[in-house]
Design an enzyme around this catalytic site. Structure first.
Site, PDB file in Angstrom:
ATOM      1  CG  HIS A 112      -1.931  -0.727  -7.103  1.00 13.26           C
ATOM      2  ND1 HIS A 112      -2.603  -0.644  -5.867  1.00 13.26           N
ATOM      3  CD2 HIS A 112      -0.794  -0.210  -6.311  1.00 13.26           C
ATOM      4  CE1 HIS A 112      -2.580  -0.233  -4.514  1.00 13.26           C
ATOM      5  NE2 HIS A 112      -1.077   0.235  -4.943  1.00 13.26           N
ATOM      6  CG  HIS A 133       2.898   2.319  -6.328  1.00 11.65           C
ATOM      7  ND1 HIS A 133       2.264   3.440  -6.021  1.00 11.65           N
ATOM      8  CD2 HIS A 133       2.528   1.403  -5.574  1.00 11.65           C
ATOM      9  CE1 HIS A 133       1.317   3.376  -5.078  1.00 11.65           C
ATOM     10  NE2 HIS A 133       1.339   1.779  -4.737  1.00 11.65           N
ATOM     11  CD  GLU A 159      -3.269  -0.837  -0.560  1.00 10.50           C
ATOM     12  OE1 GLU A 159      -4.111  -1.367  -0.056  1.00 10.50           O
ATOM     13  OE2 GLU A 159      -2.906  -0.124  -1.298  1.00 10.50           O
ATOM     14  CG  HIS A 205       2.312  -2.459  -2.068  1.00  7.91           C
ATOM     15  ND1 HIS A 205       2.145  -2.804  -3.222  1.00  7.91           N
ATOM     16  CD2 HIS A 205       1.540  -0.982  -1.728  1.00  7.91           C
ATOM     17  CE1 HIS A 205       1.216  -1.866  -3.889  1.00  7.91           C
ATOM     18  NE2 HIS A 205       0.718  -0.997  -2.877  1.00  7.91           N
TER      19      HIS A 205
HETATM   20 ZN   LIG Z   1       0.058   0.756  -3.513  1.00  2.00          ZN
END
Ligand SMILES: [Zn+2]
Length: 212
Positions: free
Chosen positions: A151, A91, A71, A89
């Site tokens: 996501h 999840h 990412e 980031h």
């Molecule tokens: Zn991700």
């Protein structure tokens, strides 16, 4: 703490708090033209500083044996278009629930203002692609947080600590909203109510010291 040590510290905390599982989620922190980022394929609570690659803002690998997180293009796109010095980031569960069912997270609590009010959900695109990076960049415009359809979530900050706290707040707001839906229809704060909060924050009450 060096940038790479910070990644280890907050990576460990992200796992401890259940914001990520397995090798999902990634963090980065920027200094000048360099960005330290978590590597691909390593659980965030297993990191050592040497494992964390350093890339320049154009995406060239500068230091490290492991590949940067898949990412990383999204992180670099966000650095290019914002004043962010750190990106988180994850999840996380409630963030992903909202990102799977809604097009935005409405402000049901005044602390949403810390993230810029309503949180947009970036349109879905395959992970690691320039399309996803562009969608996230658009969703973050004027905000400190965004959700990513089907996501997870992403937050930015002036420091990794700040970005991490915003990720915790984003998850908390999503949890309040989702749990609220189970009880009834959550009330959404109006622009006027949110404006009054800003006004209040700018003019805190004063407590004059009592003369003895
Ligand atoms: Zn991700």
């Amino acid at each position: 703490m060096s940038l790479r040590e910070q990644l280890c510290e907050y990576g460990r905390r992200a796992v401890e708090l259940g914001l990520v599982i397995g090798t999902s989620g990634n963090l980065s922190v920027r200094e000048g033209e360099l960005v330290a980022v978590t590597p691909s394929g390593v659980a965030l609570d297993r990191l050592t500083p040497e494992m964390c690659p350093v890339v320049d803002v154009e995406g060239h690998l500068v230091e490290g044996e492991l590949q940067p997180s898949s990412e990383t293009p999204m992180h670099l796109a966000v650095y290019e278009s914002t004043d962010a010095k750190a990106i988180v980031h994850t999840h996380s569960v409630f963030g992903t629930v909202v990102a799977t069912t809604m097009t935005e997270l409405p402000p049901v609590h005044y602390n949403a203002l810390l993230l810029g009010g309503t949180v947009r959900v970036a349109e879905y695109a395959t992970y690691g692609t320039p399309e996803l990076a562009a969608n996230v960049r658009a969703a973050l415009e004027g905000k400190r947080a965004a959700l990513m359809a089907n996501h997870g979530g992403v937050t930015i900050g002036a420091t990794l600590e700040e970005a991490f706290e915003s990720t915790r707040l984003l998850e908390w707001l999503c949890e309040v909203y989702v749990r609220g839906l189970g009880v009834g229809k959550p009330t959404i704060l109006t622009d006027e109510q949110l404006g009054a909060v800003v006004e209040r924050a700018l003019n805190p009450p004063t407590f004059p010291r009592r003369e003895l």
